[in-house]
Enzyme design. Structure first.
Site, PDB file in Angstrom:
ATOM      1  CB  CYS A 243      -0.855  -0.018   1.129  1.00  0.00           C
ATOM      2  SG  CYS A 243      -2.242   1.151   1.104  1.00  0.00           S
ATOM      3  CG  HIS A 244      -0.452   4.947   1.198  1.00  0.00           C
ATOM      4  ND1 HIS A 244      -1.591   4.363   1.487  1.00  0.00           N
ATOM      5  CD2 HIS A 244      -0.539   6.155   0.578  1.00  0.00           C
ATOM      6  CE1 HIS A 244      -2.400   5.095   0.687  1.00  0.00           C
ATOM      7  NE2 HIS A 244      -1.839   6.195   0.124  1.00  0.00           N
ATOM      8  CB  ALA A 245       4.527   0.233   3.520  1.00  0.00           C
ATOM      9  N   PRO A 246       5.706   1.809   0.768  1.00  0.00           N
ATOM     10  CG  PRO A 246       5.376   0.822  -1.416  1.00  0.00           C
ATOM     11  CD  PRO A 246       4.626   1.076  -0.133  1.00  0.00           C
ATOM     12  CD1 TRP A 247       5.098   7.650   0.095  1.00  0.00           C
ATOM     13  CD2 TRP A 247       3.710   8.067   1.597  1.00  0.00           C
ATOM     14  NE1 TRP A 247       3.959   8.496  -0.624  1.00  0.00           N
ATOM     15  CE2 TRP A 247       3.121   8.523   0.526  1.00  0.00           C
ATOM     16  CE3 TRP A 247       3.075   7.753   2.776  1.00  0.00           C
ATOM     17  CZ2 TRP A 247       1.951   9.107   0.380  1.00  0.00           C
ATOM     18  CZ3 TRP A 247       1.795   8.565   2.966  1.00  0.00           C
ATOM     19  CH2 TRP A 247       1.250   9.079   1.620  1.00  0.00           C
TER      20      TRP A 247
END
Length: 187
Positions: free
Chosen positions: A112-116
């Site tokens: 999800c947004h964890a690659p940030w």
């Protein structure tokens, strides 16, 4: 696979506002295979989940970030959500913890947004990855190759888009955990 994963330890690094299913579903899948799973939080205190459209349950931490290091674990899982990765990507201790897994060639799984968090840790350049579509441009700007696929594996780095991809995410996470260290990783 269960026998191959007995004795393995996995850290799930999260802060308040993580997407509930992106922590609870991988944790259950890992535990079902005999893996010891620790929820690691910045301060070692419980964290409240975001459950798609509202606040969810509170999850107790097993460890504080200051009390762990990469050598304690065989792999790292980074759940998404909006608030969780946004907090962790500005936490130097969290970024150092994440980088250490890459430097050691250990599997890391981000959804999800964890690659940030991975972008701020400086570990995505040259990687083939996926994420929630709103993070795609951030990954491209950081030098990653972004693809719209349910799950992508690149030298021990597992990435997925959303909770609907959790089955594929968990399958690849377990495979990478069984394979162990990857010499092709870089930080």
């Amino acid at each position: 696979m269960k026998q191959a994963l007995n004795g393995k330890r996995v850290a799930i690094l999260a802060a308040a506002g993580f997407e509930e299913s992106e922590l609870s579903v991988p944790r259950t899948a890992l535990q079902k295979e005999g893996v010891e799973v620790h929820i690691v939080t910045p301060d070692g205190k419980g964290i409240r989940a975001w459950a798609e459209t509202e606040w969810g349950d509170t999850y107790e931490a097993d460890k504080a970030l200051a009390d762990v290091n990469e050598s304690d674990y065989h792999a790292l899982v980074l759940p998404g959500g909006l608030f969780n990765p946004d907090e962790l990507r500005t936490n130097d201790e969290a970024l150092s913890f994440v980088k250490a897994f890459f430097q050691a060639g250990k599997p890391v799984a981000a959804i999800c947004h964890a690659p940030w968090i991975l972008i701020n840790a400086g570990v995505v350049e040259g990687r083939r990855m996926t994420s929630v579509p709103s993070v795609a441009q951030d990954l491209l700007n950081a030098g990653a190759e972004w693809v719209d696929e349910p799950v992508v594996v690149d030298s021990g780095l597992v990435s997925s888009r959303t909770p609907k991809d959790l089955d594929a995410f968990n399958t690849k996470l377990l495979e990478e955990l069984q394979e162990g260290r990857h010499s092709g990783q870089h930080a």
